[in-house]
Design a protein around this motif. Structure first.
Motif, PDB file in Angstrom:
ATOM      1  N   THR A 198       0.842  -1.193   0.000  1.00  0.00           N
ATOM      2  CA  THR A 198       0.000   0.000   0.000  1.00  0.00           C
ATOM      3  C   THR A 198       0.878   1.243   0.000  1.00  0.00           C
ATOM      4  N   MET A 208     -15.026  -1.382   1.202  1.00  0.00           N
ATOM      5  CA  MET A 208     -13.843  -1.529   0.359  1.00  0.00           C
ATOM      6  C   MET A 208     -13.776  -2.948  -0.173  1.00  0.00           C
ATOM      7  N   MET A 234     -13.618  -0.375  -5.279  1.00  0.00           N
ATOM      8  CA  MET A 234     -12.256   0.148  -5.426  1.00  0.00           C
ATOM      9  C   MET A 234     -11.737  -0.101  -6.831  1.00  0.00           C
ATOM     10  N   LYS A 239      -7.472   3.226  -8.690  1.00  0.00           N
ATOM     11  CA  LYS A 239      -6.324   3.191  -7.790  1.00  0.00           C
ATOM     12  C   LYS A 239      -6.450   4.263  -6.695  1.00  0.00           C
ATOM     13  N   TYR A 275      -8.800   3.675  -3.438  1.00  0.00           N
ATOM     14  CA  TYR A 275      -8.227   2.939  -2.317  1.00  0.00           C
ATOM     15  C   TYR A 275      -7.482   3.893  -1.384  1.00  0.00           C
ATOM     16  N   MET A 316      -8.959  -7.131   1.183  1.00  0.00           N
ATOM     17  CA  MET A 316      -8.305  -5.861   0.910  1.00  0.00           C
ATOM     18  C   MET A 316      -7.966  -5.104   2.192  1.00  0.00           C
TER      19      MET A 316
END
Ligand SMILES: [Zn+2]
Ligand SMILES: [Zn+2]
Length: 751
Positions: free
Chosen positions: A274, A533, A538, A541, A544, A564
């Motif tokens: 992330t 989510m 999502m 990009k 998120y 996720m």
């Protein structure tokens, strides 16, 4: 050396010899990319050996070098060969994984044209030019301002000229291309193309974050890691509970390696790569930000190309990335870290079907470097290796700052719900717990690993069930789009208002997905801000990133999602985690079902109580006494592992054997079955001893994308021997054209 043995990209893995023409002598090395003539076509190839002589008659010369520098070092070449042998695939297929496609194609550097004065210029000359050609004068004056490094303090007319990109130059000078070309004809200006690096994190600034002080437990572990760095012996398995500060050990280990002039690779699961993870990593090494390369699936081809070359040229010494970063061409590799080593996403499901953790261990062995595998819930394979002495086991049992492990409450869902309202989605106990968090302005995470609104659609009157026409699964109802969707092949249709068979309007939606939970939670807590989510919400990009940042700044009270949200997120204000249905992963027809459930519960629960307030976890289940749930509740990994390993041993499942799964697919059920039966018969005759082979059976997912699927399960103690035999049998057998047979060594996907 006069000859080169090459592996042609599209040849299916056979090596061919070519002579090295005089003009390329001394420039071709092992790992060089070259182009060659093959059957009247130009093909790209990789040099795998240099030879003094060859007995190939009528040998042809190599055509040219594609890249000046060899792009595949000897260790990566060995790794590719090992992959071919172990994973039962052509070496060429393995090479495709080792070298990114964009790198294989050759030079794809982004280039731009830059201009420079050929000699220092004084004011008089510029004044002179201004009279006759003011636009040329403007270019010369602007270029004079672009000075080469280190000459800025000298007077303008003696400075060494520097380059300026043509686009920038013409804009600044307010001039045009014609004037520039006139200057080049006069010999006052030269143009050259320069390579521009594409940095996916360009424009972002990272503020240096100092190392954290280690607590006693971390310090003891770190000392062991340092000892291994001095004298690498065997891979290290670091079993540290969630929140015990494993990342700090990785970061300090990497720092130590850098101080010794070596490089490091850190693998993280794609889903955990992330912005938060990358930022933490980049900030720690902010002083050497340019030496950090990030490899993940969101990079553009150009960015991937440049990041790869940055590593290959030695300009980047630290690599953080997902699975494929295990192939990063880092020089003088000192350490490979595999975070969350138990994660299934390290296994690639397309050929070559490698497991990045296992390759990290193999590569570490080839490079003579330390491999550090970390997890709060180690895979039973790795844990077993640590028990048998193949790996060194290090433990961290405390959370940092003496935070307590989250408190588990198991909710028996058999006692919830009512005949009138049907089964409950959120139990009364979980409802109260969420309510308390809302009152205290603390945050809640709800986890459910199933998308959509209802997971099945059926008619009570005639027994109709909405199934995918291409796959043997039920269609999932997505209410936002009012469609029913196949989660395997993507087939979709408008949701029927009445039964398509008997036209009865009483069609029944059942089974709960995230969309339904979102609706239920929003109804129970109308004042709370709820955010979902999953792959449906999502799609972009930025979505998120945006959702996580809103959650961090406490604009969201309840975050609800699929896996996720299960990994690596760190939010101090989250004090409650609810697992809506723990039974989903338990019911999978997979010998790892219990292990996966234990991992999932522990990982998701680990999101709670990372701040000052103790965390609480609610697990809703219809099988509350299952060992995977009970051991997770008591944070007892080793207890779970011991019991599970005993069971695996009894049934000869991995880690006690290696499992090879052969899948046959065909649009014709009978042809698929027959082909697999033939294959099984041939294998029984030829397989090495100590290999057991089951009868071919329809796969749990019997039909997918219009193909019938059959499984053939093999278990062995020596994969290399089995792979060799398999390759021979498969080469000799011909299957009907519409039957596809694939081999998956150390299979994780058993559906
Ligand atoms: Zn019906
Ligand atoms: Zn389908």
């Amino acid at each position: 050396m006069k000859f080169a043995r090459v592996l042609v990209d599209r040849s299916g893995g056979s090596a061919l010899d070519y002579s090295i023409p005089p003009e390329l002598e001394g420039r071709v090395g092992i790992g060089s990319r070259v182009s060659v003539h093959l059957r009247n076509r130009q093909e790209l190839a990789t040099v795998i050996e240099l030879l003094d002589e060859t007995d190939v008659p009528g040998i042809r010369p190599l055509d040219k070098l594609v890249t000046e520098r060899p792009i595949l070092g000897p260790n990566l070449l060995r790794l590719a060969r090992w992959m071919g042998d172990y994973y039962c695939c052509p070496v060429e297929t393995a090479m495709r994984a080792v070298l990114p496609q964009v790198v294989r194609k050759g030079d794809a550097f982004k280039q731009r044209l830059a201009a420079r004065l050929t000699r220092p210029v004084d004011d008089a000359l510029i004044a002179e030019m201004e009279k006759r050609a003011p636009k040329q004068a403007a270019i010369v004056e602007t270029l004079r301002g672009a000075v080469a490094e280190g000459t800025e303090n000298e007077p303008p007319d003696t400075r060494q000229p520097g380059f300026m990109p043509v686009g920038v130059l013409l804009k600044q000078a307010g001039s045009d291309r014609g004037s520039l070309m006139a200057l080049t004809r006069k010999g006052l200006v030269v143009l050259e193309s320069e390579i521009v690096g594409r940095d996916p994190h360009e424009g972002e600034t990272f503020i240096h974050a100092a190392p954290h002080e280690l607590n006693a437990e971390q310090a003891a572990v770190f000392e062991q890691v340092c000892r291994a760095l001095d004298k690498p012996e065997k891979p290290i398995l670091l079993h540290g509970v969630t929140g015990s500060g494993k990342t700090e050990i990785y970061l300090q280990g990497i720092q130590r390696v850098l101080d010794r002039g070596q490089g490091a690779i850190m693998l993280v699961p794609e889903i955990a790569l992330t912005p938060q993870t990358v930022e933490r990593f980049k900030s720690r090494f902010a002083a050497m930000q340019r030496e950090v390369a990030v490899l993940h699936s969101h990079l553009s081809e150009g960015e991937r190309h440049d990041e790869w070359h940055k590593i290959n040229d030695g300009r980047a010494r630290i690599v953080i990335g997902a699975r494929s970063a295990v192939f990063a061409p880092v020089e003088k590799l000192g350490l490979i870290v595999v975070d969350e080593e138990h994660e299934n996403s390290y296994k690639q499901e397309d050929p070559p079907r490698y497991h990045a953790r296992d390759l990290a261990v193999v590569r570490g062995n080839l490079e003579g470097c330390v491999v550090l595998l970390g997890s709060a819930t180690p895979s039973l394979e790795s844990f077993h290796n640590s028990q048998s002495g193949k790996y060194q086991l290090l433990r961290m049992t405390q959370r940092i700052d003496d935070r307590k492990m989250p408190y588990f409450r198991i909710v028996d869902m058999r006692m919830e719900g009512s005949p009138e309202k049907g089964p409950a989605i959120i139990s009364e106990k979980l409802r109260q717990a969420i309510e308390a968090r809302l009152e205290r302005k603390e945050q809640t995470i709800l986890f459910l690993n199933r998308r959509g609104f209802s997971t099945s659609l059926s008619c009570e009157k005639c027994g109709y069930v909405a199934k995918c026409p291409n796959c043997s699964v039920s269609l999932t109802f997505h209410r936002a789009e009012n469609r029913i969707v196949c989660h395997i092949c993507g087939h979709t249709a408008i949701a029927p208002a009445k039964c398509p068979e008997c036209k009865d309007p009483g069609i029944k939606y059942s089974g709960v997905g995230t969309e339904k939970v979102e609706e239920t939670v929003s109804r129970i807590f109308p004042k709370a801000t709820v955010r979902r989510m999953d792959a449906d919400t999502m799609t972009r990009k930025e979505a998120y990133r945006e959702a996580l940042s809103a959650f961090r700044s406490r604009k969201i009270d309840i975050l609800l999602g699929t896996q996720m949200i299960a990994k690596g997120l760190h939010f101090p204000n989250v004090t409650l985690v609810g697992i809506v249905n723990a039974d989903i992963s338990l019911r999978l027809p997979d010998f790892r079902a219990a292990e996966r459930t234990f991992q999932l519960l522990t990982q998701v629960a680990g999101r709670a109580g990372r701040g000052d307030v103790e965390g609480e976890v609610f697990v809703q289940s219809f099988t509350p006494h299952h060992p995977a749930i009970q051991f997770a509740r008591h944070h007892d990994f080793e207890g779970f592992a011991e019991q599970e390993i005993e069971w695996r041993k009894q049934w000869e499942y991995p880690p006690f054997t290696k499992m090879v799964l052969i899948t046959g697919r065909s649009p014709h059920e009978e042809r698929g079955r027959f082909s697999m039966e033939t294959l099984a018969r041939r294998l029984r005759e030829l397989l090495p001893p100590n290999t057991t082979i089951a009868d071919p059976t329809p796969a749990p997912l019997e039909k997918s994308h219009g193909n019938y699927r059959f499984h053939l399960m093999l278990r062995t103690h020596s994969v290399l021997k089995l792979s060799r035999a398999l390759r021979e049998v498969l080469a000799k057998l011909t299957f009907p054209e519409d039957v596809t047979v694939t081999v998956d060594v150390d299979a994780y996907q058993l559906m």
